[in-house]
Design a protein around this motif. Structure first.
Motif, PDB file in Angstrom:
ATOM      1  N   UNK A  80       0.832  -1.199   0.000  1.00 33.43           N
ATOM      2  CA  UNK A  80       0.000   0.000   0.000  1.00 33.43           C
ATOM      3  C   UNK A  80       0.873   1.259   0.000  1.00 33.43           C
ATOM      4  N   UNK A  81       0.281   2.353  -0.419  1.00 34.33           N
ATOM      5  CA  UNK A  81       1.012   3.611  -0.492  1.00 34.33           C
ATOM      6  C   UNK A  81       0.301   4.723   0.239  1.00 34.33           C
ATOM      7  N   UNK A  82       0.749   5.953  -0.041  1.00 35.11           N
ATOM      8  CA  UNK A  82       0.184   7.145   0.583  1.00 35.11           C
ATOM      9  C   UNK A  82      -1.306   7.230   0.252  1.00 35.11           C
TER      10      UNK A  82
ATOM     11  N   UNK B 149       7.084   3.374  15.073  1.00 39.19           N
ATOM     12  CA  UNK B 149       7.213   3.459  13.616  1.00 39.19           C
ATOM     13  C   UNK B 149       8.686   3.575  13.229  1.00 39.19           C
ATOM     14  N   UNK B 150       9.019   3.087  12.035  1.00 43.01           N
ATOM     15  CA  UNK B 150      10.379   3.197  11.499  1.00 43.01           C
ATOM     16  C   UNK B 150      10.293   3.692  10.061  1.00 43.01           C
ATOM     17  N   UNK B 151      11.255   4.514   9.684  1.00 47.62           N
ATOM     18  CA  UNK B 151      11.345   5.015   8.322  1.00 47.62           C
ATOM     19  C   UNK B 151      12.456   4.246   7.614  1.00 47.62           C
TER      20      UNK B 151
ATOM     21  N   UNK C 245      16.034  10.251   1.108  1.00 43.26           N
ATOM     22  CA  UNK C 245      14.794  10.000   0.365  1.00 43.26           C
ATOM     23  C   UNK C 245      14.174   8.734   0.945  1.00 43.26           C
ATOM     24  N   UNK C 246      13.083   8.873   1.724  1.00 37.91           N
ATOM     25  CA  UNK C 246      12.470   7.700   2.352  1.00 37.91           C
ATOM     26  C   UNK C 246      11.771   6.804   1.335  1.00 37.91           C
ATOM     27  N   UNK C 247      11.944   5.498   1.534  1.00 42.63           N
ATOM     28  CA  UNK C 247      11.308   4.500   0.671  1.00 42.63           C
ATOM     29  C   UNK C 247       9.948   4.079   1.231  1.00 42.63           C
ATOM     30  N   UNK C 248       9.894   3.886   2.548  1.00 44.85           N
ATOM     31  CA  UNK C 248       8.684   3.346   3.180  1.00 44.85           C
ATOM     32  C   UNK C 248       8.686   3.684   4.662  1.00 44.85           C
TER      33      UNK C 248
ATOM     34  N   UNK D 266       4.312   0.651   4.356  1.00 44.30           N
ATOM     35  CA  UNK D 266       3.608   1.556   3.462  1.00 44.30           C
ATOM     36  C   UNK D 266       4.654   2.235   2.593  1.00 44.30           C
ATOM     37  N   UNK D 267       4.511   2.096   1.284  1.00 43.87           N
ATOM     38  CA  UNK D 267       5.448   2.685   0.331  1.00 43.87           C
ATOM     39  C   UNK D 267       5.249   4.192   0.279  1.00 43.87           C
ATOM     40  N   UNK D 268       6.358   4.934   0.364  1.00 45.47           N
ATOM     41  CA  UNK D 268       6.277   6.401   0.339  1.00 45.47           C
ATOM     42  C   UNK D 268       6.692   6.957  -1.024  1.00 45.47           C
TER      43      UNK D 268
END
Length: 193
Positions: A64-66, A122-124, A168-171, A186-188
């Protein structure tokens, strides 16, 4: 029966019960219980449980994404956006080691009991590495996240991450139940640019 009394009747009835139900009324000790275990062969392996480093999604499912709702534990999450923190954001007195990335979330309690979402769970993901949320900055940005969310209600929170400049965050990995090892990815899509 009139001469026996209540206590005598209780002892008489108790000792008349079968031994596995009640022991200690005289006589020999009861035999140890017997347990029979039956093993059946199965060609199917036991189901795998997702680890903390993997998403709790089904194989073959798209990430899933934004803007897409995801669920874990008592919560539903929707990532509303990702941005770099500005001078206008009140993130407290501590300066970041790099820069702060803010992931804006709507968190809804889908459970039956009040529950608390912990921003720091949460983790980035950046360049394949996980970065923990900045707990102190979370307190300043989203003080409402320190309170229970009532069933059916939502809060909007900004989860800050102290990351290297230009990252640049991936998820984002979200955890709605700190007592299990599953997380939702969650894909960013590389936001913000």
């Amino acid at each position: 029966m009139r001469g026996i009394g209540r206590l005598g009747l209780m002892v008489f009835v108790s000792c008349a019960l079968p031994m596995p139900v009640l022991s200690g009324c005289g006589g020999s000790e009861p035999a140890a219980p017997t347990v029979t275990v039956t093993h059946t062969e199965s060609s199917a392996p036991p189901p795998a449980r997702p680890s903390a480093s993997h998403s709790a999604q089904l194989p073959g499912a798209t990430t899933p994404g934004i803007g897409e709702p995801v669920r874990d534990g008592s919560f539903q999450f929707v990532v509303q956006g990702v941005r770099r923190a500005s001078a206008a954001d009140d993130v407290g007195p501590l300066e970041p080691d790099g820069e702060r990335i803010l992931v804006e979330l709507t968190v809804t309690n889908i459970g039956l009991q009040p529950a608390r979402f912990f921003n720091d769970s949460a983790s980035l993901v950046i360049d394949g590495k996980q970065h923990s949320a900045d707990t102190m900055a979370s307190v300043y940005l989203s003080p409402e996240s320190a309170e229970d969310i009532q069933p059916g209600l939502s809060i909007d929170v900004a989860t800050p991450f102290d990351v290297p400049v230009g990252s640049v965050p991936e998820a984002i990995l979200l955890d709605g139940d700190i007592f299990d090892s599953s997380v939702i990815r969650v894909d960013l899509n590389g936001a913000p640019r």
